[in-house]
Design a protein around this motif. Structure first.
Motif, PDB file in Angstrom:
ATOM      1  N   ARG A 249       0.830  -1.206   0.000  1.00 60.79           N
ATOM      2  CA  ARG A 249       0.000   0.000   0.000  1.00 60.79           C
ATOM      3  C   ARG A 249       0.863   1.254   0.000  1.00 60.79           C
ATOM      4  O   ARG A 249       1.899   1.313   0.661  1.00 60.79           O
ATOM      5  N   SER A 250       0.407   2.271  -0.731  1.00 62.68           N
ATOM      6  CA  SER A 250       0.957   3.629  -0.669  1.00 62.68           C
ATOM      7  C   SER A 250       2.469   3.654  -0.854  1.00 62.68           C
ATOM      8  O   SER A 250       3.198   4.264  -0.057  1.00 62.68           O
ATOM      9  N   LEU A 251       2.944   3.019  -1.912  1.00 62.30           N
ATOM     10  CA  LEU A 251       4.373   3.036  -2.207  1.00 62.30           C
ATOM     11  C   LEU A 251       4.722   4.305  -2.979  1.00 62.30           C
ATOM     12  O   LEU A 251       4.208   4.542  -4.063  1.00 62.30           O
ATOM     13  N   PRO A 252       5.605   5.170  -2.440  1.00 65.95           N
ATOM     14  CA  PRO A 252       6.015   6.365  -3.186  1.00 65.95           C
ATOM     15  C   PRO A 252       6.944   5.985  -4.334  1.00 65.95           C
ATOM     16  O   PRO A 252       7.891   5.208  -4.142  1.00 65.95           O
ATOM     17  N   ARG A 269       4.676   0.032 -22.011  1.00 67.68           N
ATOM     18  CA  ARG A 269       3.875  -0.782 -21.093  1.00 67.68           C
ATOM     19  C   ARG A 269       4.267  -0.422 -19.668  1.00 67.68           C
ATOM     20  O   ARG A 269       5.420  -0.085 -19.400  1.00 67.68           O
ATOM     21  N   PRO A 270       3.318  -0.464 -18.737  1.00 71.31           N
ATOM     22  CA  PRO A 270       3.630  -0.066 -17.357  1.00 71.31           C
ATOM     23  C   PRO A 270       4.782  -0.886 -16.791  1.00 71.31           C
ATOM     24  O   PRO A 270       4.782  -2.121 -16.860  1.00 71.31           O
ATOM     25  N   ALA A 271       5.780  -0.172 -16.262  1.00 74.95           N
ATOM     26  CA  ALA A 271       6.969  -0.842 -15.747  1.00 74.95           C
ATOM     27  C   ALA A 271       7.530  -0.065 -14.566  1.00 74.95           C
ATOM     28  O   ALA A 271       7.341   1.148 -14.442  1.00 74.95           O
ATOM     29  N   LEU A 272       8.234  -0.792 -13.713  1.00 78.51           N
ATOM     30  CA  LEU A 272       8.747  -0.213 -12.470  1.00 78.51           C
ATOM     31  C   LEU A 272      10.105  -0.812 -12.156  1.00 78.51           C
ATOM     32  O   LEU A 272      10.286  -2.036 -12.242  1.00 78.51           O
ATOM     33  N   LEU A 273      11.068   0.053 -11.825  1.00 79.89           N
ATOM     34  CA  LEU A 273      12.339  -0.393 -11.270  1.00 79.89           C
ATOM     35  C   LEU A 273      12.169  -0.401  -9.755  1.00 79.89           C
ATOM     36  O   LEU A 273      12.092   0.654  -9.125  1.00 79.89           O
ATOM     37  N   LEU A 274      12.056  -1.582  -9.174  1.00 79.00           N
ATOM     38  CA  LEU A 274      11.714  -1.715  -7.762  1.00 79.00           C
ATOM     39  C   LEU A 274      12.963  -1.576  -6.911  1.00 79.00           C
ATOM     40  O   LEU A 274      13.863  -2.411  -6.965  1.00 79.00           O
ATOM     41  N   GLY A 275      13.015  -0.498  -6.109  1.00 73.76           N
ATOM     42  CA  GLY A 275      14.197  -0.184  -5.331  1.00 73.76           C
ATOM     43  C   GLY A 275      14.149  -0.718  -3.912  1.00 73.76           C
ATOM     44  O   GLY A 275      13.224  -1.415  -3.490  1.00 73.76           O
ATOM     45  N   MET A 276      15.168  -0.331  -3.151  1.00 76.76           N
ATOM     46  CA  MET A 276      15.294  -0.817  -1.784  1.00 76.76           C
ATOM     47  C   MET A 276      14.185  -0.300  -0.877  1.00 76.76           C
ATOM     48  O   MET A 276      13.884  -0.907   0.150  1.00 76.76           O
ATOM     49  N   ASP A 277      13.551   0.823  -1.244  1.00 77.64           N
ATOM     50  CA  ASP A 277      12.450   1.335  -0.415  1.00 77.64           C
ATOM     51  C   ASP A 277      11.306   0.334  -0.354  1.00 77.64           C
ATOM     52  O   ASP A 277      10.637   0.209   0.684  1.00 77.64           O
ATOM     53  N   ALA A 278      11.072  -0.390  -1.442  1.00 80.28           N
ATOM     54  CA  ALA A 278      10.015  -1.399  -1.454  1.00 80.28           C
ATOM     55  C   ALA A 278      10.512  -2.731  -0.901  1.00 80.28           C
ATOM     56  O   ALA A 278       9.815  -3.406  -0.146  1.00 80.28           O
ATOM     57  N   LEU A 279      11.729  -3.119  -1.259  1.00 77.24           N
ATOM     58  CA  LEU A 279      12.242  -4.404  -0.809  1.00 77.24           C
ATOM     59  C   LEU A 279      12.378  -4.467   0.701  1.00 77.24           C
ATOM     60  O   LEU A 279      12.136  -5.504   1.321  1.00 77.24           O
ATOM     61  N   ARG A 280      12.735  -3.325   1.323  1.00 71.46           N
ATOM     62  CA  ARG A 280      12.948  -3.347   2.763  1.00 71.46           C
ATOM     63  C   ARG A 280      11.633  -3.381   3.555  1.00 71.46           C
ATOM     64  O   ARG A 280      11.655  -3.442   4.786  1.00 71.46           O
ATOM     65  N   LEU A 281      10.498  -3.359   2.891  1.00 71.26           N
ATOM     66  CA  LEU A 281       9.230  -3.565   3.581  1.00 71.26           C
ATOM     67  C   LEU A 281       9.115  -5.002   4.080  1.00 71.26           C
ATOM     68  O   LEU A 281       8.310  -5.302   4.959  1.00 71.26           O
ATOM     69  N   PHE A 282       9.915  -5.898   3.493  1.00 73.03           N
ATOM     70  CA  PHE A 282       9.891  -7.303   3.871  1.00 73.03           C
ATOM     71  C   PHE A 282      11.030  -7.593   4.848  1.00 73.03           C
ATOM     72  O   PHE A 282      12.041  -6.887   4.876  1.00 73.03           O
ATOM     73  N   ARG A 283      10.872  -8.645   5.617  1.00 72.54           N
ATOM     74  CA  ARG A 283      11.902  -9.021   6.585  1.00 72.54           C
ATOM     75  C   ARG A 283      13.140  -9.583   5.884  1.00 72.54           C
ATOM     76  O   ARG A 283      14.266  -9.358   6.324  1.00 72.54           O
ATOM     77  N   ARG A 284      12.905 -10.318   4.828  1.00 74.07           N
ATOM     78  CA  ARG A 284      14.014 -10.932   4.106  1.00 74.07           C
ATOM     79  C   ARG A 284      13.625 -11.078   2.651  1.00 74.07           C
ATOM     80  O   ARG A 284      12.481 -11.405   2.339  1.00 74.07           O
ATOM     81  N   VAL A 285      14.582 -10.833   1.764  1.00 77.89           N
ATOM     82  CA  VAL A 285      14.372 -10.992   0.325  1.00 77.89           C
ATOM     83  C   VAL A 285      15.466 -11.911  -0.210  1.00 77.89           C
ATOM     84  O   VAL A 285      16.654 -11.707   0.066  1.00 77.89           O
ATOM     85  N   TYR A 286      15.052 -12.906  -0.959  1.00 71.95           N
ATOM     86  CA  TYR A 286      15.980 -13.878  -1.542  1.00 71.95           C
ATOM     87  C   TYR A 286      15.833 -13.795  -3.060  1.00 71.95           C
ATOM     88  O   TYR A 286      14.738 -13.984  -3.598  1.00 71.95           O
ATOM     89  N   ILE A 287      16.930 -13.510  -3.766  1.00 69.16           N
ATOM     90  CA  ILE A 287      16.928 -13.368  -5.216  1.00 69.16           C
ATOM     91  C   ILE A 287      17.847 -14.427  -5.795  1.00 69.16           C
ATOM     92  O   ILE A 287      19.062 -14.395  -5.577  1.00 69.16           O
TER      93      ILE A 287
END
Length: 308
Positions: A249-252, A269-287
């Motif tokens: 919700r409400s991601l700047p 086409r709608p596209a987004l470069l997803l930065g650390m501001d969104a990734l850090r909403l999670f406790r852990r991210v595995y790529i």
């Protein structure tokens, strides 16, 4: 003679207000270890890198950059020989830049390799260098925000960690080496999401901006690219964005007609470069680059984090 290739460093942009100082490697960092401290003042991941046996030096890990980059200052300090000129695409445009020959670059289990790295001003990089996906192929990154740590492991020949309760798994596809998530939506429309650990701010294209109400405009913001040029963006909120089975919700998001979207074939086409501001909403991210897989561990307090 110039070598022409599409080198994406769109995700290495830093805000114009970022500090000009060049960060040192984290105290006690061990380039031979798997578990590496990573957060800098912009919430970007830094890892200790050894160059021809010297170092460690703090480099930003950027899953949105195709090639690794070194600062001009460090290249001069190490006396690295010049390489060919290349064309580099950043969020502000494309320019011909000089490279240097790095005889041996190593970090953790990534091993040592010879690279021809574009040499750019450290003030625009915000670090001594950038590790791109050329060094990350066949590896997996675990970003543990609870512990403020990052782990780099070989993906091939290693089983992925077991799934946990509250963990969301999203499949991705490879586009010029970057991982692109297609199982994402905004306002009921599918959105292409490029995972981008090299920036603290998510960047959307104008096709994504058009999905939002005109009343949701925000303040302009100026960003400086790795080339030293500036771009003006418009901040707006994404009311709800789904990423797999998770919703944010409400991601700047900063919106701009940035050249990398066209280079990726995503300008229309709608596209987004997803930065650390969104990734850090999670406790852990595995790529996992080899398996083309993204895992996100949901926060303990979903309501407070803006994730559900």
């Amino acid at each position: 003679m110039e070598r022409w290739f599409a080198l994406m460093l769109a995700c290495a942009a830093v805000p114009a207000s970022a500090q000009d100082g060049v960060p040192a490697a984290p105290p006690g960092a061990d380039p031979a270890g798997d578990d590496l401290a990573f957060l800098d003042h912009e919430d970007r991941m830094t890892v200790p890198v050894a160059i021809a046996g010297a170092g460690p030096f703090a480099f930003i890990i950027d899953t949105g950059a195709q090639r690794s980059v070194i600062s001009q200052q460090l290249a001069r300090q190490l006396g690295l020989p010049p390489g060919p000129r290349v064309r580099l695409t950043a969020i502000t445009g494309t320019s011909a830049v000089d490279t240097v020959v790095v005889p041996s670059l190593s970090v953790s289990t990534l091993g040592a390799r010879r690279v021809e790295a574009p040499a750019l001003d450290a003030r625009n990089l915000g670090a001594l260098g950038i590790l791109g996906i050329d060094t990350l192929q066949d590896h997996a990154l675990t970003i543990d925000f609870d512990r403020q740590r990052m782990t780099v492991t070989p993906a091939k020949g290693h089983k992925p960690p077991p799934r946990e309760a509250g963990e969301i798994v999203v499949r991705a596809r490879s586009l010029f080496g970057q991982l692109v998530v297609t199982d994402a939506t905004v306002a009921g429309r599918r959105v292409r999401v490029v995972l981008d650990t090299g920036t603290s701010v998510s960047l959307g294209n104008l096709a994504l901006r058009r999905l939002l109400s005109r009343k949701r405009g925000g303040e302009p913001a100026i960003f400086t690219s790795v080339l030293g040029d500036q771009i003006t963006t418009e901040y707006a909120l994404l009311p709800v964005m789904t990423l797999g089975t998770a919703s944010i919700r409400s991601l700047p998001v900063a919106f701009a007609d940035a050249p990398p979207f066209a280079a990726f074939g995503l300008a229309e086409r709608p596209a987004l470069l997803l930065g650390m501001d969104a990734l850090r909403l999670f406790r852990r991210v595995y790529i996992d680059f080899a398996r083309r897989e993204l895992r996100m561990l949901l926060p303990r307090d979903l309501r407070r984090a803006g994730v559900f």
